[in-house]
Scaffold this motif. Structure first.
Motif, PDB file in Angstrom:
ATOM      1  N   THR A   1      -2.021  -8.162  -3.420  1.00 19.94           N
ATOM      2  CA  THR A   1      -2.123  -9.566  -3.813  1.00 19.94           C
ATOM      3  C   THR A   1      -3.525 -10.051  -3.477  1.00 19.94           C
ATOM      4  N   PRO A   2      -4.190 -10.792  -4.361  1.00 16.66           N
ATOM      5  CA  PRO A   2      -5.513 -11.329  -4.051  1.00 16.66           C
ATOM      6  C   PRO A   2      -5.499 -12.126  -2.741  1.00 16.66           C
TER       7      PRO A   2
ATOM      8  N   TYR B   1      -8.243  -8.410  -1.072  1.00 13.60           N
ATOM      9  CA  TYR B   1      -6.807  -8.493  -1.321  1.00 13.60           C
ATOM     10  C   TYR B   1      -6.029  -8.117  -0.064  1.00 13.60           C
ATOM     11  N   VAL B   2      -4.722  -8.373  -0.130  1.00 12.92           N
ATOM     12  CA  VAL B   2      -3.789  -7.951   0.916  1.00 12.92           C
ATOM     13  C   VAL B   2      -2.933  -6.835   0.357  1.00 12.92           C
ATOM     14  N   ARG B   3      -2.917  -5.705   1.044  1.00 15.39           N
ATOM     15  CA  ARG B   3      -1.996  -4.621   0.695  1.00 15.39           C
ATOM     16  C   ARG B   3      -0.729  -4.826   1.510  1.00 15.39           C
ATOM     17  N   TRP B   4       0.399  -4.888   0.842  1.00 13.43           N
ATOM     18  CA  TRP B   4       1.668  -5.017   1.553  1.00 13.43           C
ATOM     19  C   TRP B   4       2.569  -3.835   1.223  1.00 13.43           C
ATOM     20  N   ALA B   5       3.359  -3.456   2.179  1.00 16.08           N
ATOM     21  CA  ALA B   5       4.281  -2.336   1.984  1.00 16.08           C
ATOM     22  C   ALA B   5       5.576  -2.647   2.711  1.00 16.08           C
ATOM     23  N   MET B   6       6.677  -2.585   2.006  1.00 16.46           N
ATOM     24  CA  MET B   6       7.991  -2.774   2.614  1.00 16.46           C
ATOM     25  C   MET B   6       8.666  -1.424   2.762  1.00 16.46           C
ATOM     26  N   ILE B   7       8.993  -1.058   3.995  1.00 12.93           N
ATOM     27  CA  ILE B   7       9.715   0.185   4.260  1.00 12.93           C
ATOM     28  C   ILE B   7      11.201  -0.138   4.290  1.00 12.93           C
ATOM     29  N   LEU B   8      11.954   0.558   3.443  1.00 10.29           N
ATOM     30  CA  LEU B   8      13.388   0.328   3.331  1.00 10.29           C
ATOM     31  C   LEU B   8      14.130   1.189   4.344  1.00 10.29           C
TER      32      LEU B   8
END
Length: 380
Positions: free
Chosen positions: A188-189, A242-249
């Motif tokens: 996301t920017p 930008y922001v790198r996001w990661a959701m671990i399930l």
């Protein structure tokens, strides 16, 4: 028609795979005057988006610099950023509930930007999926492709990732292991709206049976501008912070038929509004669900005109933060071994493999050891 060596005394290397490791190796060999061709199975260089933030440790950054032309070092320094973060454990409202432990110092780089830098000046043949290879009587190797003429080389390097076609022939008992962990990644920017998330960069946000990890990519100089000013022969993408996001399930988690973006939003209802906005404003085309698979380098083969590099031989969990670093280290080590020992290719490759197996196996062990701290437990 088979491509032949241009000269009996010219060392020729065929690199299968145009990821960071393969391209870094090709750049390093190019600087050493060694002929290196790159063959990529994707139909085009931009067929898949590969634009996420990576953290390079000092060894990875040094290896990268070792393979790049010296005249690009200033450009590299300009287009990276500084890694930072408190490494906290936060609840969904961004309150501190724990700590992850000491962090790693390093340099952040955008994979998409770095890949464009590494592509500069190289010849990459796309749509060239390797189907196998044959060892020739003269000690060389013939690489075969689905939609490309065979290529004869002194050395074939499998830098073709977790599903390596080269490894399938060279070391068929070395196979990927699926950890069962899935994660969604996006970007996301980095606008002023997200300035309040600074504390969350480098931290883990835990709740609702998932973990959300954020990382900021702040370029020292916008890449396109930096290339125009410092190395006009290089063309870099026009991208901003930008922001790198990661959701671990949780283990066994999936997107459940939803888009990756929808799957994340469905799991963060009631979370801090800036976190929801971060996912809502991300580019859906650059959000994807991925599995975490590892490859452990176990079986040793006799050194010869075929070897492996990067994820093809030691794929790590991203929670270890060492996958790209280890691939770059491979590239620089193989470059040095071939440059110093080009008169005896088998010994040069053997020297590379002995060292690579040792630190590659340790990188996989480290990444698996770090994984439990990030994998959430299913919501009860």
């Amino acid at each position: 028609m088979t491509d032949e060596l241009s000269s009996p005394t010219t060392l020729r290397v065929a690199v299968a795979g145009a990821g960071l490791g393969g391209l870094c190796l090709a750049q390093g060999l190019r600087q050493a005057g060694i002929d290196a061709g790159v063959y990529e199975r994707d139909p085009a260089i931009t067929a898949r988006f590969q634009g996420y933030r990576l953290v390079l440790d000092p060894a990875g950054l040094a290896a990268l610099r070792g393979c790049l032309p010296h005249r690009w070092h200033a450009l590299l320094d300009a287009i990276v950023g500084d890694a930072y973060g408190e490494r906290l454990v936060l609840d969904p409202q961004l309150n501190k509930i724990g700590e992850l432990g000491p962090g790693r110092s390093g340099t952040v780089v955008d994979r998409h930007v770095l890949r464009h830098l590494l592509l500069t000046g190289l010849t990459v043949r796309t749509g060239a999926a390797l189907t196998g290879y044959a060892l020739l009587d003269d000690g060389r190797v013939e690489a075969r492709f689905a939609h490309h003429d065979p290529v004869v080389a002194d050395l074939l390097v499998g830098a073709d990732g977790v599903g390596s076609a080269v490894r399938a022939v060279l070391s068929p008992r070395t196979t990927p292991t699926d950890t069962g962990v899935r994660f969604v990644i996006g970007r996301t920017p980095l606008t002023g709206q997200f300035a309040g998330l600074t504390r969350a960069f480098g931290s883990k946000i835990a709740g609702n049976g998932v973990s959300l990890l954020l990382g900021a990519m702040r370029f020292r100089t916008p890449p396109k501008q930096a290339a125009e000013e410092l190395a006009p022969e290089v063309t870099l993408p026009d991208v901003g912070d930008y922001v790198r996001w990661a959701m671990i399930l949780p283990p066994g988690g999936s997107a459940g038929g939803m888009s990756p973006q929808e799957a994340v939003l469905s799991r963060i209802e009631g979370w801090h509004p800036d976190l929801r906005a971060l996912v809502e404003q991300s580019d859906p085309d650059n959000s994807t669900l991925l599995s975490i698979r590892v490859v452990e380098p176990r079986e040793r083969w006799a050194p010869g005109p075929v070897t492996l590099l990067g994820d093809a031989v030691h794929a790590t969990s991203p929670t270890g933060g060492n996958g790209a670093n280890t691939a770059l280290r491979d590239a620089d080590l193989l470059r040095r071994c071939l440059t110093e020992g080009r008169e005896n290719l088998v010994d040069a490759v053997g020297g590379y493999e002995r060292q690579m197996f040792e630190y590659g196996a340790e990188a996989v062990r480290h990444s698996l050891g770090a994984l439990p701290a990030f994998v959430p437990q299913p919501a009860g």
